[in-house]
Design a protein around this motif. Structure first.
Motif, PDB file in Angstrom:
ATOM      1  N   LEU A 206      -1.747  -4.115  -1.810  1.00  0.00           N
ATOM      2  CA  LEU A 206      -3.099  -3.649  -1.547  1.00  0.00           C
ATOM      3  C   LEU A 206      -3.734  -3.163  -2.846  1.00  0.00           C
ATOM      4  O   LEU A 206      -3.043  -2.895  -3.834  1.00  0.00           O
ATOM      5  CB  LEU A 206      -3.083  -2.521  -0.513  1.00  0.00           C
ATOM      6  CG  LEU A 206      -2.597  -2.913   0.884  1.00  0.00           C
ATOM      7  CD1 LEU A 206      -2.584  -1.693   1.795  1.00  0.00           C
ATOM      8  CD2 LEU A 206      -3.474  -4.002   1.487  1.00  0.00           C
ATOM      9  N   GLU A 207      -5.040  -3.044  -2.843  1.00  0.00           N
ATOM     10  CA  GLU A 207      -5.758  -2.649  -4.045  1.00  0.00           C
ATOM     11  C   GLU A 207      -5.491  -1.188  -4.387  1.00  0.00           C
ATOM     12  O   GLU A 207      -5.136  -0.384  -3.513  1.00  0.00           O
ATOM     13  CB  GLU A 207      -7.269  -2.860  -3.846  1.00  0.00           C
ATOM     14  CG  GLU A 207      -7.655  -4.316  -3.705  1.00  0.00           C
ATOM     15  CD  GLU A 207      -9.135  -4.496  -3.434  1.00  0.00           C
ATOM     16  OE1 GLU A 207      -9.816  -3.485  -3.165  1.00  0.00           O
ATOM     17  OE2 GLU A 207      -9.607  -5.639  -3.485  1.00  0.00           O
ATOM     18  N   PRO A 208      -5.667  -0.801  -5.672  1.00  0.00           N
ATOM     19  CA  PRO A 208      -5.535   0.615  -6.034  1.00  0.00           C
ATOM     20  C   PRO A 208      -6.484   1.470  -5.192  1.00  0.00           C
ATOM     21  O   PRO A 208      -7.599   1.068  -4.889  1.00  0.00           O
ATOM     22  CB  PRO A 208      -5.944   0.633  -7.514  1.00  0.00           C
ATOM     23  CG  PRO A 208      -5.663  -0.761  -7.998  1.00  0.00           C
ATOM     24  CD  PRO A 208      -5.952  -1.661  -6.831  1.00  0.00           C
ATOM     25  N   GLY A 209      -6.023   2.657  -4.815  1.00  0.00           N
ATOM     26  CA  GLY A 209      -6.816   3.533  -3.947  1.00  0.00           C
ATOM     27  C   GLY A 209      -6.316   3.524  -2.522  1.00  0.00           C
ATOM     28  O   GLY A 209      -6.555   4.475  -1.773  1.00  0.00           O
ATOM     29  N   TYR A 210      -5.597   2.459  -2.139  1.00  0.00           N
ATOM     30  CA  TYR A 210      -4.997   2.406  -0.815  1.00  0.00           C
ATOM     31  C   TYR A 210      -3.691   3.191  -0.829  1.00  0.00           C
ATOM     32  O   TYR A 210      -2.911   3.130  -1.794  1.00  0.00           O
ATOM     33  CB  TYR A 210      -4.717   0.963  -0.403  1.00  0.00           C
ATOM     34  CG  TYR A 210      -5.935   0.191   0.051  1.00  0.00           C
ATOM     35  CD1 TYR A 210      -6.056  -0.241   1.360  1.00  0.00           C
ATOM     36  CD2 TYR A 210      -6.962  -0.122  -0.835  1.00  0.00           C
ATOM     37  CE1 TYR A 210      -7.174  -0.954   1.786  1.00  0.00           C
ATOM     38  CE2 TYR A 210      -8.085  -0.832  -0.421  1.00  0.00           C
ATOM     39  CZ  TYR A 210      -8.181  -1.237   0.888  1.00  0.00           C
ATOM     40  OH  TYR A 210      -9.280  -1.938   1.314  1.00  0.00           O
ATOM     41  N   GLY A 211      -3.429   3.936   0.264  1.00  0.00           N
ATOM     42  CA  GLY A 211      -2.216   4.735   0.325  1.00  0.00           C
ATOM     43  C   GLY A 211      -0.959   3.906   0.177  1.00  0.00           C
ATOM     44  O   GLY A 211      -0.025   4.293  -0.531  1.00  0.00           O
ATOM     45  N   LEU A 212      -0.902   2.731   0.829  1.00  0.00           N
ATOM     46  CA  LEU A 212       0.288   1.886   0.760  1.00  0.00           C
ATOM     47  C   LEU A 212       0.524   1.376  -0.657  1.00  0.00           C
ATOM     48  O   LEU A 212       1.672   1.175  -1.070  1.00  0.00           O
ATOM     49  CB  LEU A 212       0.154   0.727   1.754  1.00  0.00           C
ATOM     50  CG  LEU A 212       1.393  -0.163   1.935  1.00  0.00           C
ATOM     51  CD1 LEU A 212       2.598   0.667   2.365  1.00  0.00           C
ATOM     52  CD2 LEU A 212       1.111  -1.249   2.960  1.00  0.00           C
ATOM     53  N   ARG A 213      -0.545   1.175  -1.434  1.00  0.00           N
ATOM     54  CA  ARG A 213      -0.381   0.763  -2.829  1.00  0.00           C
ATOM     55  C   ARG A 213       0.278   1.884  -3.631  1.00  0.00           C
ATOM     56  O   ARG A 213       1.182   1.644  -4.435  1.00  0.00           O
ATOM     57  CB  ARG A 213      -1.735   0.395  -3.428  1.00  0.00           C
ATOM     58  CG  ARG A 213      -1.716   0.163  -4.939  1.00  0.00           C
ATOM     59  CD  ARG A 213      -0.793  -1.019  -5.337  1.00  0.00           C
ATOM     60  NE  ARG A 213      -0.809  -1.225  -6.765  1.00  0.00           N
ATOM     61  CZ  ARG A 213      -1.694  -2.008  -7.401  1.00  0.00           C
ATOM     62  NH1 ARG A 213      -2.625  -2.660  -6.718  1.00  0.00           N
ATOM     63  NH2 ARG A 213      -1.638  -2.156  -8.705  1.00  0.00           N
ATOM     64  N   ARG A 214      -0.157   3.124  -3.414  1.00  0.00           N
ATOM     65  CA  ARG A 214       0.449   4.248  -4.142  1.00  0.00           C
ATOM     66  C   ARG A 214       1.924   4.384  -3.788  1.00  0.00           C
ATOM     67  O   ARG A 214       2.763   4.654  -4.652  1.00  0.00           O
ATOM     68  CB  ARG A 214      -0.299   5.543  -3.822  1.00  0.00           C
ATOM     69  CG  ARG A 214      -1.715   5.577  -4.356  1.00  0.00           C
ATOM     70  CD  ARG A 214      -2.243   6.998  -4.486  1.00  0.00           C
ATOM     71  NE  ARG A 214      -2.310   7.694  -3.211  1.00  0.00           N
ATOM     72  CZ  ARG A 214      -3.331   7.585  -2.356  1.00  0.00           C
ATOM     73  NH1 ARG A 214      -4.358   6.790  -2.638  1.00  0.00           N
ATOM     74  NH2 ARG A 214      -3.326   8.267  -1.229  1.00  0.00           N
ATOM     75  N   ILE A 215       2.245   4.173  -2.501  1.00  0.00           N
ATOM     76  CA  ILE A 215       3.638   4.266  -2.068  1.00  0.00           C
ATOM     77  C   ILE A 215       4.458   3.136  -2.685  1.00  0.00           C
ATOM     78  O   ILE A 215       5.590   3.350  -3.145  1.00  0.00           O
ATOM     79  CB  ILE A 215       3.712   4.247  -0.532  1.00  0.00           C
ATOM     80  CG1 ILE A 215       3.067   5.515   0.036  1.00  0.00           C
ATOM     81  CG2 ILE A 215       5.158   4.124  -0.057  1.00  0.00           C
ATOM     82  CD1 ILE A 215       2.825   5.479   1.537  1.00  0.00           C
ATOM     83  N   THR A 216       3.914   1.921  -2.707  1.00  0.00           N
ATOM     84  CA  THR A 216       4.608   0.778  -3.315  1.00  0.00           C
ATOM     85  C   THR A 216       4.911   1.058  -4.784  1.00  0.00           C
ATOM     86  O   THR A 216       6.045   0.870  -5.253  1.00  0.00           O
ATOM     87  CB  THR A 216       3.762  -0.505  -3.184  1.00  0.00           C
ATOM     88  OG1 THR A 216       3.634  -0.840  -1.802  1.00  0.00           O
ATOM     89  CG2 THR A 216       4.404  -1.666  -3.928  1.00  0.00           C
ATOM     90  N   ASP A 217       3.909   1.522  -5.531  1.00  0.00           N
ATOM     91  CA  ASP A 217       4.111   1.802  -6.951  1.00  0.00           C
ATOM     92  C   ASP A 217       5.169   2.874  -7.145  1.00  0.00           C
ATOM     93  O   ASP A 217       6.023   2.779  -8.040  1.00  0.00           O
ATOM     94  CB  ASP A 217       2.793   2.249  -7.596  1.00  0.00           C
ATOM     95  CG  ASP A 217       1.789   1.114  -7.725  1.00  0.00           C
ATOM     96  OD1 ASP A 217       2.185  -0.061  -7.569  1.00  0.00           O
ATOM     97  OD2 ASP A 217       0.593   1.404  -7.966  1.00  0.00           O
TER      98      ASP A 217
END
Length: 307
Positions: A206-217
């Motif tokens: 998902l794009e930066p700013g999405y919660g799932l993106r932060r969790i993935t990173d």
């Protein structure tokens, strides 16, 4: 002095007197109007005189206690009646929304919870509150929290669970994330995998700013690598389609229904989960239907999502 400031001041001054004016104009008799509005005649007479003084215009021609509108009064009445009708409609709407039995809840939630989780929640809530209406908004976490702060949402389901001084948030459940790979991928024959084994893969996220993106990173960082991102999207099932097309791998929550062309692997290390919580604006008064739905959601702690 600006005209905007002048207008705001006079509206504040005049608003309580508009209903008095409309009542007197309707009956064309001060005594009858006062009786209908259940106020002393002297109060009504003073209110009308002050209204004319504030406007600097004669709204009525008087003959004893009988009154008739002047040309200026007729012009003013047309707008006043529209304004009072609009206020009445607004009052009816907010009262209806606050009705304990049949009010409305503005509820936000993540896209990934829209297929099964939220419909199931509303179905269960409706068993005891069959006439409560919902305004439903699907969005990513940050956008929902903005709408919560703007007063456009009463509650939202979000991940990660926010930690902000102006919000109240409660953890409800956690959801396991899986490493999704193409059906013919080198890892597709496995059932379990360490995330570090995907360090050399291209990721779709998902794009930066999405919660799932932060969790993935954060999970990739914990596994000792920075993911090489090949594609970014706005919706989890689109990412699954990209994985099925062989364009990368992804960390995603379980799908609503199994998708052909991909294999979903359990991640053994690090612990790959996302927390799901409910958030609302601190200090914001709840209408009865919102309070009922909030209580219902909090009763679902640990039981929000399927195992």
């Amino acid at each position: 002095m600006s005209h905007t400031g002048d207008t705001e001041d006079i509206v504040t001054l005049l608003a309580p007197r508009l209903a008095h004016f409309a009542g007197a104009a309707r009956t064309e008799h001060v005594t009858r109007a006062a009786q209908e509005m259940r106020i002393p005649q002297s109060t009504l007479s003073r209110s009308l005189a002050r209204l004319e003084a504030d406007l600097g215009v004669d709204l009525f021609a008087r003959r004893g206690r009988t009154v008739s509108l002047t040309r200026a009064g007729r012009t003013f009445l047309a707008s006043v009646e529209r304004a009072l009708a609009e206020i009445g409609r607004a009052a009816d709407e907010v009262r209806a929304d606050a009705d304990p039995a049949a009010g409305k809840v503005a509820f936000g939630f993540l896209h990934t919870m829209g297929a099964e989780t939220v419909p199931g929640l509303i179905q269960a809530f409706h068993a005891d509150h069959p006439h409560v209406r919902f305004s439903l908004v699907q969005n990513y976490s940050e956008a929902m929290l903005e709408r919560l702060r703007a007063g456009e949402l009463d509650l939202c389901l979000t991940s990660p669970v926010p930690d902000a001084p102006d919000l109240v948030a409660r953890r409800l459940d956690e959801q396991k994330l899986r490493l999704v790979v193409p059906a013919h991928h080198r890892l597709a024959g496995r059932r379990r995998v360490r995330l570090a084994e995907a360090a050399d893969e291209s990721f779709v996220t998902l794009e930066p700013g999405y919660g799932l993106r932060r969790i993935t990173d954060a999970l990739c960082r914990e596994a000792g690598f920075t993911p090489r991102v090949a594609f970014e999207g706005e919706e989890a099932e689109t990412l699954r389609g990209l994985v099925a097309a062989g364009l990368g791998v992804a960390l995603l929550p379980p799908p609503p229904v199994p998708r052909p062309g991909v294999v979903e692997l359990t991640v053994t290390a690090p612990r790959a989960v996302r927390e799901i919580g409910v958030a609302w604006l601190d200090g914001h008064p709840d209408t009865p239907p919102v309070a009922a739905f909030k209580k219902f959601l909090l009763s679902k702690r640990g039981k929000l999502l399927p195992d």
